[in-house]
Motif scaffolding. Sequence first.
Motif, mmCIF file in Angstrom:
data_model
loop_
_atom_site.group_PDB
_atom_site.id
_atom_site.type_symbol
_atom_site.label_atom_id
_atom_site.label_comp_id
_atom_site.label_asym_id
_atom_site.label_seq_id
_atom_site.Cartn_x
_atom_site.Cartn_y
_atom_site.Cartn_z
ATOM 1 N N ALA A 18 -40.748 14.057 22.888
ATOM 2 C CA ALA A 18 -41.180 12.970 21.901
ATOM 3 C C ALA A 18 -41.421 11.671 22.413
ATOM 4 C CB ALA A 18 -40.151 12.859 20.634
ATOM 5 N N GLU A 19 -40.765 11.399 23.469
ATOM 6 C CA GLU A 19 -41.214 10.118 23.954
ATOM 7 C C GLU A 19 -42.559 9.967 24.826
ATOM 8 O OE1 GLU A 19 -40.265 6.878 23.936
ATOM 9 O OE2 GLU A 19 -40.521 5.867 25.764
ATOM 10 N N LEU A 20 -42.835 11.282 25.486
ATOM 11 C CA LEU A 20 -44.202 11.248 26.011
ATOM 12 C C LEU A 20 -45.324 11.199 25.260
ATOM 13 C CD1 LEU A 20 -46.014 11.448 28.696
ATOM 14 C CD2 LEU A 20 -45.454 13.910 28.722
ATOM 15 N N MET A 21 -44.947 11.919 24.089
ATOM 16 C CA MET A 21 -45.972 11.886 23.008
ATOM 17 C C MET A 21 -46.298 10.489 22.338
ATOM 18 S SD MET A 21 -47.244 15.051 22.285
ATOM 19 C CE MET A 21 -47.944 14.741 20.529
ATOM 20 N N ARG A 22 -44.993 9.865 22.069
ATOM 21 C CA ARG A 22 -45.077 8.494 21.738
ATOM 22 C C ARG A 22 -45.902 7.606 22.830
ATOM 23 N NH1 ARG A 22 -43.501 3.495 22.367
ATOM 24 N NH2 ARG A 22 -42.020 4.116 24.305
ATOM 25 N N LEU A 23 -45.721 7.725 24.021
ATOM 26 C CA LEU A 23 -46.541 7.037 24.965
ATOM 27 C C LEU A 23 -48.052 7.277 25.027
ATOM 28 C CD1 LEU A 23 -44.079 7.109 28.266
ATOM 29 C CD2 LEU A 23 -44.435 5.083 26.817
ATOM 30 N N CYS A 24 -48.220 8.543 25.127
ATOM 31 C CA CYS A 24 -49.538 9.002 24.718
ATOM 32 C C CYS A 24 -50.240 8.383 23.827
ATOM 33 C CB CYS A 24 -49.634 10.450 24.815
ATOM 34 S SG CYS A 24 -49.458 11.222 26.429
ATOM 35 N N LEU A 25 -49.676 8.606 22.342
ATOM 36 C CA LEU A 25 -50.216 8.098 21.114
ATOM 37 C C LEU A 25 -50.327 6.727 20.748
ATOM 38 C CD1 LEU A 25 -48.239 10.890 18.729
ATOM 39 C CD2 LEU A 25 -50.891 11.016 19.533
ATOM 40 N N ASP A 26 -49.120 5.909 21.101
ATOM 41 C CA ASP A 26 -49.025 4.776 20.535
ATOM 42 C C ASP A 26 -49.477 3.842 21.470
ATOM 43 O OD1 ASP A 26 -47.804 6.063 18.342
ATOM 44 O OD2 ASP A 26 -45.954 5.131 18.435
ATOM 45 N N GLU A 27 -49.156 4.063 22.804
ATOM 46 C CA GLU A 27 -49.094 3.231 23.860
ATOM 47 C C GLU A 27 -50.535 3.349 24.495
ATOM 48 O OE1 GLU A 27 -46.107 1.076 25.488
ATOM 49 O OE2 GLU A 27 -45.360 1.435 23.418
ATOM 50 N N HIS A 28 -51.144 4.500 24.625
ATOM 51 C CA HIS A 28 -52.347 4.873 25.277
ATOM 52 C C HIS A 28 -53.461 5.272 24.370
ATOM 53 C CE1 HIS A 28 -50.575 3.754 29.217
ATOM 54 N NE2 HIS A 28 -49.576 4.361 28.757
ATOM 55 N N GLY A 29 -53.206 5.179 23.196
ATOM 56 C CA GLY A 29 -54.486 5.467 22.178
ATOM 57 C C GLY A 29 -54.984 6.948 22.050
ATOM 58 N N MET A 30 -54.093 7.960 22.701
ATOM 59 C CA MET A 30 -54.671 9.449 22.707
ATOM 60 C C MET A 30 -54.604 10.024 21.446
ATOM 61 S SD MET A 30 -53.267 11.745 25.634
ATOM 62 C CE MET A 30 -54.074 11.079 27.326
ATOM 63 N N ASP A 31 -55.271 10.934 21.055
ATOM 64 C CA ASP A 31 -55.566 11.695 19.918
ATOM 65 C C ASP A 31 -54.118 12.542 19.927
ATOM 66 O OD1 ASP A 31 -56.349 13.997 20.708
ATOM 67 O OD2 ASP A 31 -58.393 13.264 20.590
#
Length: 839
Positions: free
Chosen positions: A344-357
Amino acid sequence: GTARKERAPMHGSSDERTRTGMSPESLKRAFVDSMFYVQARYWEVATPHDLYMAAAYTVRDRMLERWIRTAETYRKADARTVCYLSAEYLLGPQLGNNLINLGIVDSARQGARDLGIDLQEILDQEPEPGLGNGGLGRLAACYLDSLATLSIPAIGYGIRYEHGIFDQKIVDGWQVEDCDLWLTNGNPWEIPRPLLRYPVRFGGHTEPYTDEHGRFRVRWVPELDLYGMAYDTPVLGFGNDNTNLLRLWHATAGRSFDLQAFHKGDYYGAVNAKVGAENITKVLYPNDEPEVGKELRLKQQYFFVSCSLQDMVRVHLQHAPNLEGFHERFAAQLNDTHPSIAVAELMRLCLDEHGMDWERAWEITRRTFAYTNHTLLPEALETWPVELFGRLLPRHLEIIYEINARFLDELRMRYPFDPERVARMSLIEEGPVRRVRMAHLATVGSFAVNGVAAIHSELVKSTVLRDFHELWPEKFHNITNGVTPRRFIQLSNPDLCGIITDLAGPGWARDAENLRTLEPHADDAAFQQRWQAMKRAAKERLAARIREATGAVVDPQSLFDIQVKRIHEYKRQHLNLLHIVALYHRIKQGTDSDPTPRTFVFGGKAAPGYFMAKLIIKLIHSVAEVINRDPEVNQRLRVVFVPNFNVKNAECIYPAADLSEQISTAGKEASGTGNMKFSMNGALTIGTLDGANVEIRDAVGHENFFLFGLTVAEVERTLAEGYRPWEYYRSHDELREVIDLLRSGLFSHGDPDLFRPLTDSLLQHDPYLLLADYPAYVEAQARAGDAFRDPAGWTRMSILNAARTGFFSSDRAIREYCRNIWQVEPMPVSLAAGNGSVP
Ligand code: GL7
């Protein structure tokens, strides 16, 4: 960059070599310098601890060139890196191991002798970093050793617990826990990295917003933040120049955090908050196979995972503009579910902090992680109440819900008429208390799942993760555990090391299959004599240690029958005790037919809240007390409990064993690794068909292994048919007499109730089937006792055990992980090839 490089001194000049060289002369000089410049002491007042610290710094200095050169090599090559995420590393003492891996044991001993110091005395000073509970944490430490030895770019990420596993004291036969203080006198092996700090947040809420491209996003507004600071420990390879990194995170309160509270004028509130933040890395949870849903434990898990992933992201972004390709740079191994919040943390980093879809983030996440399952015990499968999870990590709970919603949609499409299966596979367990199932999160979020022994991996597929195996059969692997022959032969058994080196040459420690060169000598009388002398010396060393620790005197001629591991009902230390009491009973009755003198050695910690385990420790002491002081019995039987079983004590115990007790109920011990350490050191095993015992028996030859007990299938059948332990008690005379003795007060100064909880549990439920396995166990023990009376036959079996257990080297296990799971290649480091700069 370049300017610095030009000014860098040449490392390799003769001045440098005098300072960091490996000869006895330069070691000696550096040691004296460390005493002066680091310890600020002079000879006359130097304590043994000062000697240790000066020695440790001397050795650490010699590790740094390798370490820096390794970092440089990996970085230049932009190498694919293994990140081992583990809440535990049971490293054991570092100094001796580092001397071995640097290849300077003899120089160090010589240098010390010249100064009138005994190297062993220095080694004995080291407090061990006990940052783990048992097998799982020790496995992580063995894997770090093998990763470095195989030149694999790797980082171990974990928690720098201020207090590791508790020290066990014994008071009146009971375990008493004492705080572990491994850091109080300073830790010379770690390098603090005050600038390597990452924020970690907890609590609060989330809110939606629209970003500058008009896209829907979520922002986490946490309630609390703190920092994780890195402490680095170099991990040397053996026989190469690679030196990897173990990076452990220490929690500190953030400055912003302090300021906020200070601004509100609440000085004491700020101080309290700081204390609260620092509590996160205060202490290791002392439960083997954990079952408690403690909030601080979840905080620890998220804390170290978040720091580690942020660190990996930082490294990745040094080479790439965004998180694309993250999974190509890193393979991240989840050591059990403890770090599985990483999904979940890597998802959060990708989505919320790095704007990935979402789709891209999920693809990268699933291709980054692999998950090792280490237990099937239902009480050890981690789940967290949704309420607690959402309170601590609201954003992660949302992400898990979203992962789950998409996953369940897929499942419904695939199994449209099977809603029960869909519910079984959900990441959320529905019930009066809804819970997050961490093993499901780890399985869904990983590209590979493995068990830790052949039989265990089959059971993972057919029981706890059965539905997942049916869905993704190709995702499932077996990697049988392994242990490092450097620590568990070379360091702990120097005489055995000498024997092997004489036959196989020095290469065996990097290629444990070379142990096979012992095999043709198994029947050679002269060789057998040398082997017996080796065993004898190890037994004498252990006897001396036992005397020192407990006052008990044991006879090195007797059969050393040893069970050391965490105390747990499934491991069945009490089955061992039933046999001991039977032998005692026979001697008292005059019906004894097994005259082999035996010393029974136990060791192991009980989880502080595990009442039955603590009662088993008390029972061991109580039986020991009666047997050891009875002159009619004590010439034949002795029972001892070695207090505070840890890596240091273990190193002294494995080499001294004749018989290794691996007697868990079939299906319960995922692998075991102590079983491997024993047989590598020439102990024969008495064991069930459980965990890696199965493979050990196949490797050493069935005739060189004392097998007993129900198989997994028989255990299942017995329980399904309605197991009634009482019937075994009724129909087996000796078993009944043994249990009646335990209930008589003979071992409890006349108190018949003391061991009641144990005997009642055995008679009423016996969930681990001790009574069902008792007759077979006692029979196998008789075979072992008989075999021991034929020294040549026994020695032959002992030699063959050591010769044929090369497979159980952690190097083999790591090679399999590299090939079958991580797809990473070795990246050897050469000290000679560097440009000589020390920036
Ligand atoms: C364990 C298993 O119990 C043990 O059998 C295994 O050898 C070890 C390493 O894979 O992992 N699982 C677990 O939770 N603990 C273990 O020691 C604490």
